[in-house]
Write an enzyme that holds these catalytic residues in place. Structure first.
Site, PDB file in Angstrom:
ATOM      1  N   GLY A  30       0.843  -1.207   0.000  1.00 49.06           N
ATOM      2  CA  GLY A  30       0.000   0.000   0.000  1.00 49.06           C
ATOM      3  C   GLY A  30       0.869   1.245   0.000  1.00 49.06           C
ATOM      4  CG  ASP A  85      -2.549  -0.036   8.254  1.00 53.67           C
ATOM      5  OD1 ASP A  85      -3.205   0.975   7.943  1.00 53.67           O
ATOM      6  OD2 ASP A  85      -2.831  -1.179   7.866  1.00 53.67           O
TER       7      ASP A  85
HETATM    8  N1  LIG Z   1       5.690 -14.024   2.608  1.00 56.38           N
HETATM    9  C1  LIG Z   1       6.102 -13.402   1.501  1.00 56.38           C
HETATM   10  N2  LIG Z   1       7.031 -13.954   0.692  1.00 56.38           N
HETATM   11  C2  LIG Z   1       7.462 -13.334  -0.425  1.00 56.38           C
HETATM   12  N3  LIG Z   1       6.983 -12.146  -0.851  1.00 56.38           N
HETATM   13  C3  LIG Z   1       6.049 -11.542  -0.100  1.00 56.38           C
HETATM   14  C4  LIG Z   1       5.560 -12.126   1.115  1.00 56.38           C
HETATM   15  N4  LIG Z   1       4.634 -11.293   1.639  1.00 56.38           N
HETATM   16  C5  LIG Z   1       4.541 -10.251   0.790  1.00 56.38           C
HETATM   17  N5  LIG Z   1       5.388 -10.378  -0.242  1.00 56.38           N
HETATM   18  C6  LIG Z   1       5.583  -9.459  -1.388  1.00 56.38           C
HETATM   19  O1  LIG Z   1       5.395  -8.117  -0.943  1.00 56.38           O
HETATM   20  C7  LIG Z   1       4.289  -7.518  -1.650  1.00 56.38           C
HETATM   21  C8  LIG Z   1       3.617  -6.498  -0.786  1.00 56.38           C
HETATM   22  O2  LIG Z   1       3.074  -7.108   0.391  1.00 56.38           O
HETATM   23  P1  LIG Z   1       1.680  -6.619   1.015  1.00 56.38           P
HETATM   24  O3  LIG Z   1       1.409  -7.446   2.221  1.00 56.38           O
HETATM   25  O4  LIG Z   1       0.626  -6.599  -0.035  1.00 56.38           O
HETATM   26  O5  LIG Z   1       1.894  -5.084   1.366  1.00 56.38           O
HETATM   27  P2  LIG Z   1       2.694  -4.325   2.521  1.00 56.38           P
HETATM   28  O6  LIG Z   1       4.140  -4.391   2.230  1.00 56.38           O
HETATM   29  O7  LIG Z   1       2.181  -2.924   2.427  1.00 56.38           O
HETATM   30  O8  LIG Z   1       2.329  -4.980   3.832  1.00 56.38           O
HETATM   31  C9  LIG Z   1       3.422  -8.721  -2.049  1.00 56.38           C
HETATM   32  O9  LIG Z   1       2.581  -8.439  -3.138  1.00 56.38           O
HETATM   33  C10 LIG Z   1       4.498  -9.739  -2.442  1.00 56.38           C
HETATM   34  O10 LIG Z   1       5.022  -9.477  -3.708  1.00 56.38           O
HETATM   35  O1  LIG Z   2      -5.957  -0.336  -1.089  1.00 54.72           O
HETATM   36  P1  LIG Z   2      -6.195  -1.754  -0.706  1.00 54.72           P
HETATM   37  O2  LIG Z   2      -5.400  -2.705  -1.523  1.00 54.72           O
HETATM   38  O3  LIG Z   2      -7.660  -2.067  -0.651  1.00 54.72           O
HETATM   39  O4  LIG Z   2      -5.641  -1.945   0.774  1.00 54.72           O
HETATM   40  C1  LIG Z   2      -6.272  -1.417   1.888  1.00 54.72           C
HETATM   41  C2  LIG Z   2      -5.376  -1.611   3.071  1.00 54.72           C
HETATM   42  O5  LIG Z   2      -4.146  -0.904   2.896  1.00 54.72           O
HETATM   43  C3  LIG Z   2      -3.901  -0.091   4.040  1.00 54.72           C
HETATM   44  O6  LIG Z   2      -4.339   1.219   3.734  1.00 54.72           O
HETATM   45  C4  LIG Z   2      -2.409  -0.048   4.333  1.00 54.72           C
HETATM   46  O7  LIG Z   2      -1.907  -1.335   4.569  1.00 54.72           O
HETATM   47  P2  LIG Z   2      -0.450  -1.767   4.040  1.00 54.72           P
HETATM   48  O8  LIG Z   2       0.431  -0.600   4.246  1.00 54.72           O
HETATM   49  O9  LIG Z   2      -0.053  -2.959   4.872  1.00 54.72           O
HETATM   50  O10 LIG Z   2      -0.622  -2.105   2.588  1.00 54.72           O
HETATM   51  C5  LIG Z   2      -4.776  -0.690   5.154  1.00 54.72           C
HETATM   52  O11 LIG Z   2      -5.091   0.228   6.158  1.00 54.72           O
HETATM   53  C6  LIG Z   2      -5.971  -1.114   4.363  1.00 54.72           C
HETATM   54  O12 LIG Z   2      -6.673  -2.146   4.986  1.00 54.72           O
END
Ligand SMILES: Nc1ncnc2c1ncn2[C@@H]1O[C@H](COP(=O)(O)OP(=O)(O)O)[C@@H](O)[C@H]1O
Ligand SMILES: O=P(O)(O)OC[C@H]1O[C@](O)(COP(=O)(O)O)[C@@H](O)[C@@H]1O
Ligand SMILES: [Mg+2]
Length: 326
Positions: free
Chosen positions: A14, A131
């Site tokens: 995000g 977050d």
């Molecule tokens: N357990 C994992 N192993 C490998 N890549 C991961 C894993 N978790 C997340 N990623 C990579 O990081 C990207 C972003 O993770 P996501 O959870 O969507 O967002 P954020 O970094 O904001 O928490 C995923 O789309 C994927 O490409």
């Molecule tokens: O825009 P999306 O993909 O619906 O994601 C929404 C989520 O992303 C956030 O804005 C930020 O979360 P991350 O930074 O972990 O991606 C959350 O608060 C919310 O639940």
């Protein structure tokens, strides 16, 4: 120590206000140290698609004040698999990248951690998420801006709530964390704050609303995090309407406005310090850590420890809410 020549930077997961300020800091600090700095478009997906390009000082001109991310962001399924990460490694090697800076949330750090264990490209994480659900830092890039956006909106809701003597249930973002709810709720004088870190007894809230009515408290604001176990603002309002049909209850879900907008001063400074520290860490041979700021000092946390853990919120916060809104 291996000499560092070429580094790459990407934004993933995000987006969060201040990511651009962090990219700017990485690029300009890298150039200052005579490194070649590459940008990657669309997070891990961009590495797989080889969307990797050299950046200059002027590539990051006029972005410190902009929300979103000029490098774009994405969620990338292939990166969860070893084969995907191997392809990413091969593409980074085509550009002789010897250090990768990942600006993102816990998921992005999970990916970076696996990648850095499997291949010889050190990674540094910068916590970019509204977050604030990451351990090892007092705040994350984007949190302060998101909270300020939320309080501006809730203040406006209070005006109309006051005019009509209404109860508003306001939902803020926070998939698994209640910090936006907690901070925006306290700052706007909400009567109740509902967060995933703490079980909410809705029946107690309903009793208090009835008591408020008896003592003619006309405006009631309830701030609920989207990840709260009750299921969010619509469900909370439904249950309140059932038990308190006499209250004029409305719902407002703030949604993605909390992710946009010009970053606050706090977020610009946090992002600038962290971006600078990320390049510094790579140059010092400090690898596979997340850069945090704790008690105003740069703090390193191994990437695998920085991932989201449901953090305890001190019960005193809730006592403050109760006393100040009574
Ligand atoms: N357990 C994992 N192993 C490998 N890549 C991961 C894993 N978790 C997340 N990623 C990579 O990081 C990207 C972003 O993770 P996501 O959870 O969507 O967002 P954020 O970094 O904001 O928490 C995923 O789309 C994927 O490409
Ligand atoms: O825009 P999306 O993909 O619906 O994601 C929404 C989520 O992303 C956030 O804005 C930020 O979360 P991350 O930074 O972990 O991606 C959350 O608060 C919310 O639940
Ligand atoms: Mg996340």
């Amino acid at each position: 120590m291996k000499k560092l020549n070429n580094i790459a930077v990407l934004t993933s997961g995000g987006d969060a206000p201040g990511m651009n300020a962090a990219v700017r800091a990485v690029v300009r600090t890298g150039i200052y140290h005579q490194l070649n700095v590459f940008g990657v478009m669309y997070g891990y997906r961009g590495i797989l698609k080889n969307e990797i390009f050299p950046m200059e000082s002027k590539s990051v001109a006029n972005i410190i004040q902009r929300g979103g991310t000029i490098l774009k962001t994405a969620r990338c399924k292939e990166f969860y698999e070893y084969e995907g990460r191997k392809k990413a490694y091969e593409n980074l090697k085509k550009h002789n990248i010897d250090g990768l800076i990942v600006i993102g949330g816990d998921g992005s750090f999970n990916g970076a951690q696996k990648f850095s264990q499997e291949f010889d490209i050190p990674c540094i994480g910068l916590p970019g998420t509204i977050d604030k659900d990451i351990a090892g830092t007092d705040s994350t890039i984007g949190f302060d801006t998101a909270v300020n956006t939320a309080i501006e909106a809730i203040d406006k809701i209070r005006d109309t709530a006051d005019a009509h003597d209404r109860l508003f249930v306001i939902e803020v973002m926070g998939r698994d964390a209640g910090y936006i709810a907690l901070h925006s709720g306290i700052a706007t004088g909400a009567e109740h704050i509902m967060v995933p870190e703490r079980k909410t007894e809705l029946n107690d809230i309903i009793e208090e609303l009835q008591a408020n009515e008896r003592r003619k408290k006309l405006v009631n604001l309830i701030v609920v995090a989207e990840g709260d176990e009750t299921g969010g603002a619509n469900e909370v309002a439904r249950r309140i309407k059932e038990s308190c049909p006499q209250l004029d209850t409305r719902v407002c879900i703030l949604g993605h406005i909390q992710r946009g907008g010009s970053p606050s001063c706090t977020d610009r400074i946090l992002a600038s310090r962290m971006g600078y520290a990320a390049v510094d860490a790579l140059l010092e041979g400090i690898h596979n850590v997340m850069i945090g700021i704790v008690n105003d000092k740069i703090h390193y946390t191994p990437l695998d420890k920085a991932v989201k853990a449901k953090q305890e919120i001190d019960p005193e916060w809730f006592k403050i809410v109760k006393i100040l809104a009574s």
